[in-house]
Each structure stands twice: as structure tokens, then as C-alpha cells.
Motif scaffolding. Sequence first.
Motif, PDB file in Angstrom:
ATOM      1  N   PRO A 203      24.209  19.693 -35.759  1.00 33.67           N
ATOM      2  CA  PRO A 203      25.318  20.379 -35.088  1.00 33.67           C
ATOM      3  C   PRO A 203      26.385  19.438 -34.529  1.00 33.67           C
ATOM      4  CG  PRO A 203      23.373  20.395 -33.692  1.00 33.67           C
ATOM      5  CD  PRO A 203      22.954  19.807 -35.013  1.00 33.67           C
ATOM      6  N   ASN A 204      26.045  18.190 -34.261  1.00 33.09           N
ATOM      7  CA  ASN A 204      26.999  17.285 -33.619  1.00 33.09           C
ATOM      8  C   ASN A 204      28.265  17.056 -34.435  1.00 33.09           C
ATOM      9  OD1 ASN A 204      27.590  15.856 -31.218  1.00 33.09           O
ATOM     10  ND2 ASN A 204      27.296  13.945 -32.330  1.00 33.09           N
ATOM     11  N   PRO A 205      28.175  16.739 -35.739  1.00 34.83           N
ATOM     12  CA  PRO A 205      29.416  16.565 -36.502  1.00 34.83           C
ATOM     13  C   PRO A 205      30.265  17.843 -36.554  1.00 34.83           C
ATOM     14  CG  PRO A 205      27.561  15.655 -37.711  1.00 34.83           C
ATOM     15  CD  PRO A 205      26.996  16.381 -36.526  1.00 34.83           C
ATOM     16  N   VAL A 206      29.607  19.003 -36.542  1.00 38.31           N
ATOM     17  CA  VAL A 206      30.340  20.276 -36.566  1.00 38.31           C
ATOM     18  C   VAL A 206      31.127  20.438 -35.261  1.00 38.31           C
ATOM     19  CG1 VAL A 206      30.123  22.792 -36.734  1.00 38.31           C
ATOM     20  CG2 VAL A 206      28.629  21.319 -38.102  1.00 38.31           C
ATOM     21  N   ILE A 207      30.478  20.164 -34.148  1.00 33.87           N
ATOM     22  CA  ILE A 207      31.138  20.263 -32.839  1.00 33.87           C
ATOM     23  C   ILE A 207      32.280  19.246 -32.756  1.00 33.87           C
ATOM     24  CG2 ILE A 207      30.828  19.921 -30.343  1.00 33.87           C
ATOM     25  CD1 ILE A 207      27.904  20.994 -30.774  1.00 33.87           C
ATOM     26  N   GLN A 208      32.016  18.007 -33.177  1.00 30.18           N
ATOM     27  CA  GLN A 208      33.046  16.956 -33.157  1.00 30.18           C
ATOM     28  C   GLN A 208      34.245  17.356 -34.017  1.00 30.18           C
ATOM     29  OE1 GLN A 208      33.218  14.147 -31.461  1.00 30.18           O
ATOM     30  NE2 GLN A 208      31.152  13.682 -30.819  1.00 30.18           N
ATOM     31  N   GLN A 209      33.966  17.881 -35.221  1.00 30.65           N
ATOM     32  CA  GLN A 209      35.031  18.289 -36.141  1.00 30.65           C
ATOM     33  C   GLN A 209      35.884  19.398 -35.529  1.00 30.65           C
ATOM     34  OE1 GLN A 209      36.334  17.295 -38.965  1.00 30.65           O
ATOM     35  NE2 GLN A 209      37.596  19.083 -39.351  1.00 30.65           N
ATOM     36  N   ALA A 210      35.236  20.386 -34.908  1.00 27.94           N
ATOM     37  CA  ALA A 210      35.974  21.486 -34.275  1.00 27.94           C
ATOM     38  C   ALA A 210      36.898  20.948 -33.186  1.00 27.94           C
ATOM     39  CB  ALA A 210      35.004  22.510 -33.698  1.00 27.94           C
ATOM     40  N   ILE A 211      36.371  20.064 -32.351  1.00 28.33           N
ATOM     41  CA  ILE A 211      37.161  19.513 -31.248  1.00 28.33           C
ATOM     42  C   ILE A 211      38.307  18.647 -31.780  1.00 28.33           C
ATOM     43  CG2 ILE A 211      37.087  17.903 -29.295  1.00 28.33           C
ATOM     44  CD1 ILE A 211      34.266  19.089 -28.678  1.00 28.33           C
ATOM     45  N   ASN A 212      38.021  17.795 -32.737  1.00 26.24           N
ATOM     46  CA  ASN A 212      39.050  16.924 -33.310  1.00 26.24           C
ATOM     47  C   ASN A 212      40.156  17.712 -34.003  1.00 26.24           C
ATOM     48  OD1 ASN A 212      37.625  14.716 -32.375  1.00 26.24           O
ATOM     49  ND2 ASN A 212      36.699  14.261 -34.354  1.00 26.24           N
ATOM     50  N   SER A 213      39.793  18.872 -34.581  1.00 25.20           N
ATOM     51  CA  SER A 213      40.755  19.699 -35.318  1.00 25.20           C
ATOM     52  C   SER A 213      41.306  20.852 -34.490  1.00 25.20           C
ATOM     53  CB  SER A 213      40.098  20.258 -36.583  1.00 25.20           C
ATOM     54  OG  SER A 213      39.616  19.228 -37.391  1.00 25.20           O
ATOM     55  N   LYS A 214      40.881  20.952 -33.211  1.00 25.34           N
ATOM     56  CA  LYS A 214      41.301  22.045 -32.320  1.00 25.34           C
ATOM     57  C   LYS A 214      40.979  23.425 -32.907  1.00 25.34           C
ATOM     58  CE  LYS A 214      43.447  21.507 -28.873  1.00 25.34           C
ATOM     59  NZ  LYS A 214      42.931  21.476 -27.513  1.00 25.34           N
ATOM     60  N   LYS A 215      39.804  23.521 -33.540  1.00 33.31           N
ATOM     61  CA  LYS A 215      39.367  24.792 -34.109  1.00 33.31           C
ATOM     62  C   LYS A 215      38.590  25.597 -33.074  1.00 33.31           C
ATOM     63  CE  LYS A 215      38.958  23.582 -38.979  1.00 33.31           C
ATOM     64  NZ  LYS A 215      38.052  23.624 -40.130  1.00 33.31           N
TER      65      LYS A 215
ATOM     66  N   LEU B  97      35.372  27.390 -31.693  1.00 29.06           N
ATOM     67  CA  LEU B  97      33.994  26.924 -31.811  1.00 29.06           C
ATOM     68  C   LEU B  97      33.013  27.961 -31.285  1.00 29.06           C
ATOM     69  CD1 LEU B  97      31.904  24.640 -32.396  1.00 29.06           C
ATOM     70  CD2 LEU B  97      32.359  23.817 -30.065  1.00 29.06           C
ATOM     71  N   ILE B  98      32.010  28.220 -32.104  1.00 30.08           N
ATOM     72  CA  ILE B  98      30.877  29.046 -31.707  1.00 30.08           C
ATOM     73  C   ILE B  98      29.638  28.163 -31.840  1.00 30.08           C
ATOM     74  CG2 ILE B  98      29.418  31.019 -32.313  1.00 30.08           C
ATOM     75  CD1 ILE B  98      31.908  32.408 -33.428  1.00 30.08           C
ATOM     76  N   VAL B  99      28.857  28.107 -30.772  1.00 33.35           N
ATOM     77  CA  VAL B  99      27.578  27.399 -30.814  1.00 33.35           C
ATOM     78  C   VAL B  99      26.493  28.461 -30.704  1.00 33.35           C
ATOM     79  CG1 VAL B  99      26.067  25.723 -29.689  1.00 33.35           C
ATOM     80  CG2 VAL B  99      28.532  25.301 -29.799  1.00 33.35           C
ATOM     81  N   ILE B 100      25.590  28.466 -31.681  1.00 32.97           N
ATOM     82  CA  ILE B 100      24.493  29.431 -31.685  1.00 32.97           C
ATOM     83  C   ILE B 100      23.208  28.684 -31.372  1.00 32.97           C
ATOM     84  CG2 ILE B 100      23.235  31.167 -33.005  1.00 32.97           C
ATOM     85  CD1 ILE B 100      25.767  31.540 -34.712  1.00 32.97           C
ATOM     86  N   PHE B 101      22.553  29.112 -30.305  1.00 30.73           N
ATOM     87  CA  PHE B 101      21.295  28.514 -29.879  1.00 30.73           C
ATOM     88  C   PHE B 101      20.158  29.320 -30.495  1.00 30.73           C
ATOM     89  CE2 PHE B 101      24.407  27.413 -26.695  1.00 30.73           C
ATOM     90  CZ  PHE B 101      24.150  26.072 -26.444  1.00 30.73           C
ATOM     91  N   GLU B 102      19.289  28.633 -31.244  1.00 36.64           N
ATOM     92  CA  GLU B 102      18.184  29.283 -31.937  1.00 36.64           C
ATOM     93  C   GLU B 102      16.875  28.554 -31.670  1.00 36.64           C
ATOM     94  OE1 GLU B 102      18.893  29.688 -36.118  1.00 36.64           O
ATOM     95  OE2 GLU B 102      20.723  30.839 -35.837  1.00 36.64           O
ATOM     96  N   SER B 103      15.794  29.277 -31.950  1.00 35.27           N
ATOM     97  CA  SER B 103      14.459  28.691 -31.843  1.00 35.27           C
ATOM     98  C   SER B 103      13.802  28.738 -33.221  1.00 35.27           C
ATOM     99  CB  SER B 103      13.661  29.462 -30.798  1.00 35.27           C
ATOM    100  OG  SER B 103      12.424  29.881 -31.255  1.00 35.27           O
TER     101      SER B 103
ATOM    102  N   ASN C 188      39.748  30.225 -38.480  1.00 31.28           N
ATOM    103  CA  ASN C 188      39.685  28.814 -38.070  1.00 31.28           C
ATOM    104  C   ASN C 188      38.526  28.551 -37.106  1.00 31.28           C
ATOM    105  OD1 ASN C 188      40.786  26.272 -38.436  1.00 31.28           O
ATOM    106  ND2 ASN C 188      42.069  26.423 -36.618  1.00 31.28           N
ATOM    107  N   ILE C 189      37.321  29.008 -37.507  1.00 32.68           N
ATOM    108  CA  ILE C 189      36.148  28.917 -36.642  1.00 32.68           C
ATOM    109  C   ILE C 189      35.092  28.015 -37.268  1.00 32.68           C
ATOM    110  CG2 ILE C 189      34.238  30.221 -35.609  1.00 32.68           C
ATOM    111  CD1 ILE C 189      36.132  32.665 -35.591  1.00 32.68           C
ATOM    112  N   GLU C 190      34.553  27.130 -36.449  1.00 33.60           N
ATOM    113  CA  GLU C 190      33.400  26.318 -36.821  1.00 33.60           C
ATOM    114  C   GLU C 190      32.182  26.870 -36.086  1.00 33.60           C
ATOM    115  OE1 GLU C 190      33.054  23.797 -38.945  1.00 33.60           O
ATOM    116  OE2 GLU C 190      35.166  23.424 -39.395  1.00 33.60           O
TER     117      GLU C 190
END
Length: 169
Positions: free
Chosen positions: A31-43, A45-51, A78-80
Motif C-alpha cells: 500500500p505504501n507506493p499507492v499512498i505515496q503516488q496519490a499524494i505526489n499526484s494530488k489524487k 485517496l481511499i485506504v481500505i483496512f482489511e484482515s 482520479n482515485i487511488e
Amino acid sequence: MKKLVAFLVAAGIVAYGCNKQPSEPKFSVDPNPVIQQAINSKKNLIVIFESETCPYCDKLNREVLRDIEVKQNLIKNNIEIAIVNVDGSRKVLDPEGKKEVDEKTLSSLYRVTGYPTIAVFNPDKNYELIGVIPGYIPKDYFMKLADYLGAKCYEKMEFQKYIDNGGKC
């Protein structure tokens, strides 16, 4: 009998074995590169917490996130999406706090107690948390969430009011 079973399996009427379709291992995407990419591209962002053992997480992935219409809607809006393992140890960037923590700690920071939990962040306010949706949501509701984010309706109203308003800001 073997011919009938083979026909039913080939026709997609029944699945062979335990009814589980082969898929990539859970949490195979970091998930880290996805979060970084969203922030860098100002997209958005949805973070889904799963087990690992969550059947509703599997259902969300199978019936919603893998759906081609949903994928196209995410691109249009424009959602990551980053999927976090609530018991995981991989390092991830907290979108709001901008500190790198492990997945388990990130789950604690957002007080995740049920799975899945969907956290939505505002790219226009330095990834401040917009809100959290606990539990599974069906495809049509998820598509409305994506449209809500894409149209920046969160600046004008709560998500439930958007839903009650027929998907209009």
C-alpha cells in the motif's frame, strides 16, 4: 455423471472444488507506493483496512474492487485505493500525519475495529480524513462514493446527504 459435472463447470454454472476462484495472494500489493503516488499526484485517496480472515473483505474485493465498471469509475474520478492489512508489518505513510508507520499502527491510528473499514482522505486539505465507512458496501454505493469524491461534494455535504439527494451535490 463426470460429463455432467465437467459441462456444468465449463459453463460456469458450478465451480469445482471449494467454490473459491484462484486469485493472487491477499495483500500482495504494497500500500505504501499507492499512498505515496496519490499524494505526489494530488489524487483522491481511499485506504481500505482489511484482515486476512475477513469474509466481507473478500466480498468487497471480489464483487466491487475487481469489477471493471468500478475500476473505470475510479480512474474517471482520479482515485487511488490502498489496501492495508490490519495485522501487517509493512511500513506505510499515514496520509494525514505524514509519518511512516507499520500497517498495524496505522490501523490503530484510525481506530479500526471492524473489517473492512474504508477511510477517505481530502487531497485539497493535505490528506485530512474526510470520513470512515465501517463494513462492506455494495458496488452501487461504492460507485456513488467515487463520484462523491470526484465531484468534490465532500466540500458541500456529508456523504449520507449526497446519497439521500440521489447522488447530487
